[in-house]
Design an enzyme around this catalytic site. Structure first.
Site, PDB file in Angstrom:
ATOM      1  N   ARG A 243       0.861  -1.186   0.000  1.00 52.47           N
ATOM      2  CA  ARG A 243       0.000   0.000   0.000  1.00 52.47           C
ATOM      3  C   ARG A 243       0.891   1.228   0.000  1.00 52.47           C
ATOM      4  O   ARG A 243       1.935   1.267   0.685  1.00 52.47           O
ATOM      5  CB  ARG A 243      -0.908   0.015   1.242  1.00 52.47           C
ATOM      6  CG  ARG A 243      -2.095  -0.928   1.155  1.00 52.47           C
ATOM      7  CD  ARG A 243      -3.108  -0.493   0.085  1.00 52.47           C
ATOM      8  NE  ARG A 243      -4.278  -1.361   0.005  1.00 52.47           N
ATOM      9  CZ  ARG A 243      -4.417  -2.394  -0.813  1.00 52.47           C
ATOM     10  NH1 ARG A 243      -3.438  -2.717  -1.641  1.00 52.47           N
ATOM     11  NH2 ARG A 243      -5.532  -3.098  -0.832  1.00 52.47           N
ATOM     12  N   GLU A 272      -2.675   7.827  -4.132  1.00 50.84           N
ATOM     13  CA  GLU A 272      -3.086   7.429  -5.466  1.00 50.84           C
ATOM     14  C   GLU A 272      -4.551   7.769  -5.749  1.00 50.84           C
ATOM     15  O   GLU A 272      -5.361   7.725  -4.824  1.00 50.84           O
ATOM     16  CB  GLU A 272      -2.776   5.953  -5.718  1.00 50.84           C
ATOM     17  CG  GLU A 272      -3.412   4.935  -4.813  1.00 50.84           C
ATOM     18  CD  GLU A 272      -2.922   3.532  -5.164  1.00 50.84           C
ATOM     19  OE1 GLU A 272      -1.787   3.190  -4.827  1.00 50.84           O
ATOM     20  OE2 GLU A 272      -3.684   2.798  -5.802  1.00 50.84           O
ATOM     21  N   HIS A 290      -0.872   0.368  -9.766  1.00 44.72           N
ATOM     22  CA  HIS A 290      -1.599  -0.553  -8.873  1.00 44.72           C
ATOM     23  C   HIS A 290      -2.222  -1.725  -9.658  1.00 44.72           C
ATOM     24  O   HIS A 290      -3.427  -1.981  -9.590  1.00 44.72           O
ATOM     25  CB  HIS A 290      -2.673   0.186  -8.072  1.00 44.72           C
ATOM     26  CG  HIS A 290      -3.013  -0.502  -6.780  1.00 44.72           C
ATOM     27  ND1 HIS A 290      -3.477   0.148  -5.664  1.00 44.72           N
ATOM     28  CD2 HIS A 290      -2.961  -1.814  -6.421  1.00 44.72           C
ATOM     29  CE1 HIS A 290      -3.692  -0.719  -4.684  1.00 44.72           C
ATOM     30  NE2 HIS A 290      -3.383  -1.919  -5.125  1.00 44.72           N
TER      31      HIS A 290
HETATM   32  C1  DGY Z   1      -5.490  -5.993  -3.066  1.00 48.70           C
HETATM   33  O1  DGY Z   1      -6.254  -6.915  -3.357  1.00 48.70           O
HETATM   34  O2  DGY Z   1      -5.436  -5.513  -1.945  1.00 48.70           O
HETATM   35  C2  DGY Z   1      -4.622  -5.501  -4.153  1.00 48.70           C
HETATM   36  O3  DGY Z   1      -3.989  -4.327  -3.818  1.00 48.70           O
HETATM   37  C3  DGY Z   1      -5.406  -5.383  -5.429  1.00 48.70           C
HETATM   38  O4  DGY Z   1      -4.498  -5.286  -6.445  1.00 48.70           O
END
Ligand code: DGY
Length: 328
Positions: A243, A272, A290
Site C-alpha cells: 500500500r 493514489e 496498482h
Molecule cells: C489488493 O487486493 O489488496 C490488491 O492491492 C489489489 O491489487
C-alpha cells in the site's frame, strides 16, 4: 424476495454471473470510474440493498454504512487489503466485511519480481531510450544495470505474498533472504535458508533489494521514512506492491535524488492515483498503476471470491473470507 446487491464498479463477468445465478437482483454502477463518496451514498440511499460489493478505491466509513441502511448485512471487498473500510464502524453497525485473500498471491508475487528485475535491469528506461531513437549501436557501458542473481533480498512482512516472493528469490535466483515480521517463522527459515531480523533497522543495511509486504495500519504508515532510507545501502532498491502510504513519498524522493538508495519500483502510491510529480522525472524509479494483481485469471478469481462471500453471507452461512463478522 430476491436479495439485492449493489456493485460499485464493473468487475469481471464471472463474479456477476455467480451473483445472478444465485438469484440476486444486481445494480452495477455505470460510472466509468470510482464513485465519489457522495455518489456512492446517493446510490445506496436510492434502494434497499442487502449487500454491497465494493473496491479498494471506495472509502467505506460510518456515513457510507449509514447510507446503506439497516437491511444491508455485508460489504464484500474486491481486494485482499481492506484498509479502505472502517472496520470499527462496521463492527458497531453489525455489518460483515469480507476480502479476497489467497487467489492473488502468486500474481502479486510475480509482479513484485517483475518490478525487481525491471528496475535492476533498467528495462523501462531502456525501452524509453530505444523508442526515442537513441540506440546507435552496442556499447560496453550502455545502460548498465545490476544483477539480481545471488543478491540479498530483505522482505518486510512475511505473509502469503512475502513468502512467495522469497520462494522465487531463493529457488529461481539463488538469492539470500532476510525477513522481518512481527512473528518469526522457523519452518520458513529452514525451507529457504532465510534469516530472521527482529527489527527492520537490522534488515535494511544488509539487503540489496527491500520488498514490502505488510498491510496498511497506523503502525505501518510511513514505515519507510528518511531515517530508514538512510539505513539502506546506496546500491539497494526498494520495491513496494503493498500500500502506498507505507512509503513516505517525499522521503523516497529525497533518497533517490541524494543517491541514498539506487532505485525504487512502486505499484502503489501514497495519494493514489496522484503521484508526486518530481518522482516522474527520475530514471531511478519504475512505476506501475496498482496492477500487481491485474491478470485476467486473478481478477476473475477475485470476482468469484467476492461474489461467493456475498452469496454465503446472504444465505446465512459463514463466508470463507470474513475480516469483520456481522450480526449473526
Ligand atoms: C489488493 O487486493 O489488496 C490488491 O492491492 C489489489 O491489487
Amino acid at each position: 424476495m430476491a436479495n439485492k446487491v449493489f456493485v460499485t464498479r464493473k468487475i469481471p463477468d464471472s463474479g456477476i454471473a455467480l451473483l445472478k445465478a444465485a438469484g440476486f437482483e444486481l445494480v452495477v454502477s455505470e460510472k466509468d470510474g470510482v464513485l465519489t463518496k457522495d455518489e456512492l451514498m446517493g446510490a445506496l440511499k436510492k434502494e434497499k440493498y442487502d449487500g454491497v460489493l465494493c473496491l479498494l478505491t471506495d472509502h467505506i466509513d460510518d456515513e457510507v454504512f449509514n447510507a446503506a441502511g439497516k437491511q444491508c448485512k455485508i460489504f464484500a471487498n474486491y481486494a485482499v487489503g481492506f484498509d479502505n473500510i472502517d472496520l470499527k464502524a462496521a463492527r458497531t453497525r453489525n455489518i460483515m466485511v469480507t476480502n479476497t485473500p489467497g487467489v492473488l498471491t502468486e500474481t502479486v508475487a510475480e509482479h513484485t519480481f517483475a518490478l525487481m528485475l525491471a528496475i535492476a535491469h533498467r528495462v523501462a528506461e531502456a525501452d524509453r531510450f530505444t523508442r526515442a531513437g537513441k540506440y546507435k549501436g552496442w556499447g560496453p557501458m550502455l545502460l548498465l544495470g545490476s544483477d539480481v542473481f545471488g543478491k540479498t533480498l530483505g522482505i518486510i512482512g512475511l505473509g502469503r505474498i512475502g513468502a512467495r516472493v522469497a520462494h522465487h528469490a531463493v529457488r529461481g535466483f539463488d538469492m539470500k533472504v532476510l525477513y522481518y515480521d512481527v512473528q518469526r517463522n522457523e519452518n520458513f527459515e529452514r525451507e529457504y535458508g532465510a534469516a530472521y531480523r527482529d527489527r527492520i533497522e537490522t534488515l535494511l543495511p544488509d539487503a540489496d533489494f527491500v520488498s514490502i509486504h505488510v498491510p496498511l495500519l497506523e503502525s505501518t504508515k510511513h514505515l519507510m521514512n528518511d531515517l530508514r532510507f538512510g539505513m539502506m545501502r546506496n546500491t539497494a532498491y526498494l520495491i513496494n506492491t503493498s500500500r502506498g502510504p507505507i512509503v513516505d513519498e517525499q522521503a523516497l524522493l529525497r533518497a533517490l535524488r541524494a543517491g541514498t538508495i539506487k532505485g525504487a519500483a512502486l505499484d502503489v502510491f501514497e495519494n493514489e492515483p496522484a503521484i508526486e510529480p518530481l518522482l516522474l522525472e527520475l530514471d531511478s524509479i519504475l512505476l506501475t498503476p496498482h496492477i500487481a494483481s491485474g491478470t485476467i485469471e486473478t481478477r476473475e478469481k477475485m470476482a468469484r471470491l467476492a461474489a461467493n462471500n456475498l452469496i454465503e453471507a446472504l444465505a446465512g452461512r459463514v463466508p470463507p473470507n470474513i475480516v469483520q463478522a456481522g450480526s449473526s
